[in-house]
Design a protein around this motif. Structure first.
Motif, PDB file in Angstrom:
ATOM      1  N   LEU A  20       0.720  -1.455  -0.138  1.00 12.41           N
ATOM      2  CA  LEU A  20      -0.049  -0.047  -0.174  1.00 12.41           C
ATOM      3  C   LEU A  20       0.752   1.307  -0.098  1.00 12.41           C
ATOM      4  O   LEU A  20       1.567   1.184   0.727  1.00 12.41           O
ATOM      5  CB  LEU A  20      -1.050   0.252   2.112  1.00 12.41           C
ATOM      6  N   HIS A  21       0.985   1.621  -0.629  1.00 13.97           N
ATOM      7  CA  HIS A  21       1.763   3.059  -1.193  1.00 13.97           C
ATOM      8  C   HIS A  21       1.057   4.696  -1.418  1.00 13.97           C
ATOM      9  O   HIS A  21      -0.697   4.317  -2.281  1.00 13.97           O
ATOM     10  CB  HIS A  21       2.632   3.065  -2.403  1.00 13.97           C
ATOM     11  N   THR A  22       0.750   5.693  -0.617  1.00 14.39           N
ATOM     12  CA  THR A  22       0.273   6.633  -0.647  1.00 14.39           C
ATOM     13  C   THR A  22       0.912   7.603  -1.285  1.00 14.39           C
ATOM     14  O   THR A  22       1.762   7.701  -1.603  1.00 14.39           O
ATOM     15  CB  THR A  22      -0.772   7.238   0.718  1.00 14.39           C
ATOM     16  N   VAL A  23      -0.301   8.115  -2.449  1.00 14.95           N
ATOM     17  CA  VAL A  23       0.850   9.387  -3.086  1.00 14.95           C
ATOM     18  C   VAL A  23      -0.486  10.428  -3.426  1.00 14.95           C
ATOM     19  O   VAL A  23      -1.634  10.450  -3.193  1.00 14.95           O
ATOM     20  CB  VAL A  23       0.694   8.709  -4.024  1.00 14.95           C
ATOM     21  N   SER A  24       0.641  11.509  -3.835  1.00 17.28           N
ATOM     22  CA  SER A  24      -0.007  12.804  -4.093  1.00 17.28           C
ATOM     23  C   SER A  24      -0.708  12.404  -5.176  1.00 17.28           C
ATOM     24  O   SER A  24       0.217  11.588  -6.631  1.00 17.28           O
ATOM     25  CB  SER A  24       0.521  14.006  -4.387  1.00 17.28           C
ATOM     26  N   ALA A  52      -3.722   9.704  -3.299  1.00 15.63           N
ATOM     27  CA  ALA A  52      -4.523   8.238  -3.073  1.00 15.63           C
ATOM     28  C   ALA A  52      -3.866   7.206  -2.704  1.00 15.63           C
ATOM     29  O   ALA A  52      -2.436   7.281  -2.502  1.00 15.63           O
ATOM     30  CB  ALA A  52      -4.890   7.945  -4.908  1.00 15.63           C
ATOM     31  N   ASN A  53      -4.469   6.014  -2.256  1.00 23.00           N
ATOM     32  CA  ASN A  53      -4.134   4.731  -2.399  1.00 23.00           C
ATOM     33  C   ASN A  53      -4.153   3.464  -3.368  1.00 23.00           C
ATOM     34  O   ASN A  53      -4.450   3.625  -3.892  1.00 23.00           O
ATOM     35  CB  ASN A  53      -4.375   4.389  -1.336  1.00 23.00           C
ATOM     36  N   VAL A  54      -2.274   3.186  -3.914  1.00 21.14           N
ATOM     37  CA  VAL A  54      -2.296   2.708  -4.505  1.00 21.14           C
ATOM     38  C   VAL A  54      -1.506   1.387  -3.760  1.00 21.14           C
ATOM     39  O   VAL A  54      -1.270   1.367  -2.912  1.00 21.14           O
ATOM     40  CB  VAL A  54      -1.057   3.430  -5.343  1.00 21.14           C
ATOM     41  N   PHE A  55      -2.176   0.247  -4.354  1.00 17.29           N
ATOM     42  CA  PHE A  55      -1.636  -0.988  -4.001  1.00 17.29           C
ATOM     43  C   PHE A  55      -1.672  -1.562  -4.827  1.00 17.29           C
ATOM     44  O   PHE A  55      -2.188  -1.819  -5.958  1.00 17.29           O
ATOM     45  CB  PHE A  55      -3.417  -1.937  -3.564  1.00 17.29           C
ATOM     46  N   PHE A  56      -0.472  -2.586  -5.035  1.00 20.85           N
ATOM     47  CA  PHE A  56       0.307  -3.519  -5.531  1.00 20.85           C
ATOM     48  C   PHE A  56       0.895  -4.663  -5.544  1.00 20.85           C
ATOM     49  O   PHE A  56       0.932  -4.794  -4.476  1.00 20.85           O
ATOM     50  CB  PHE A  56       0.816  -2.478  -6.893  1.00 20.85           C
ATOM     51  N   MET A  83      -8.751  -8.823   6.671  1.00 18.00           N
ATOM     52  CA  MET A  83      -7.633  -9.325   5.724  1.00 18.00           C
ATOM     53  C   MET A  83      -7.299  -8.890   4.947  1.00 18.00           C
ATOM     54  O   MET A  83      -5.451  -8.918   3.958  1.00 18.00           O
ATOM     55  CB  MET A  83      -8.777 -10.215   4.511  1.00 18.00           C
ATOM     56  N   LEU A  84      -7.183  -7.480   4.711  1.00 19.43           N
ATOM     57  CA  LEU A  84      -5.908  -6.225   4.232  1.00 19.43           C
ATOM     58  C   LEU A  84      -5.003  -6.155   5.188  1.00 19.43           C
ATOM     59  O   LEU A  84      -3.823  -6.370   4.303  1.00 19.43           O
ATOM     60  CB  LEU A  84      -6.614  -4.924   3.922  1.00 19.43           C
TER      61      LEU A  84
END
Length: 106
Positions: A20-24, A52-56, A83-84
């Motif tokens: 989980l990476h939070t970005v502009s 935004a949160n980017v899940f990868f 679960m997350l």
């Protein structure tokens, strides 16, 4: 972007299955291109107009998150939150305790 690149490194080395990476929001295009170029599954969940949160990571992990629907993290059910947390690699015992505390409050 250095933290994002480090997250990719950790994923590729097998240290994590899901990140989980939070970005502009102004970085989303660049991040999506990098993930696509690397062949890494991802989803983007906007927090607001600026963040935004980017899940990868692993495709199966991303598919599980897609089943939760596109909603804010604070809208996750207790089970989805649990679960997350486990998918992200958080301490299992602490997450069990957190889950029980959340359920007990209700």
């Amino acid at each position: 972007m250095s933290i994002f690149n480090h997250h990719i490194y950790e994923y590729k080395k097998g240290l994590r299955n899901l990140i989980l990476h939070t970005v502009s929001c102004d970085l989303i295009e660049e991040i999506e291109k990098k993930l696509q170029d690397e062949g890494i599954s991802y989803i983007v969940s906007r927090i607001n107009a600026k963040r935004a949160n980017v899940f990868f990571g692993n495709k199966a992990c991303i598919e599980v998150l897609k089943r939760f629907g596109n909603k804010a993290l604070n809208q996750f059910t207790d089970e989805e939150d649990f679960m997350l947390s486990i998918l992200l690699g958080y301490d299992q015992i602490q997450q069990c305790q957190r889950y029980l505390q959340r359920r007990f409050r209700k």
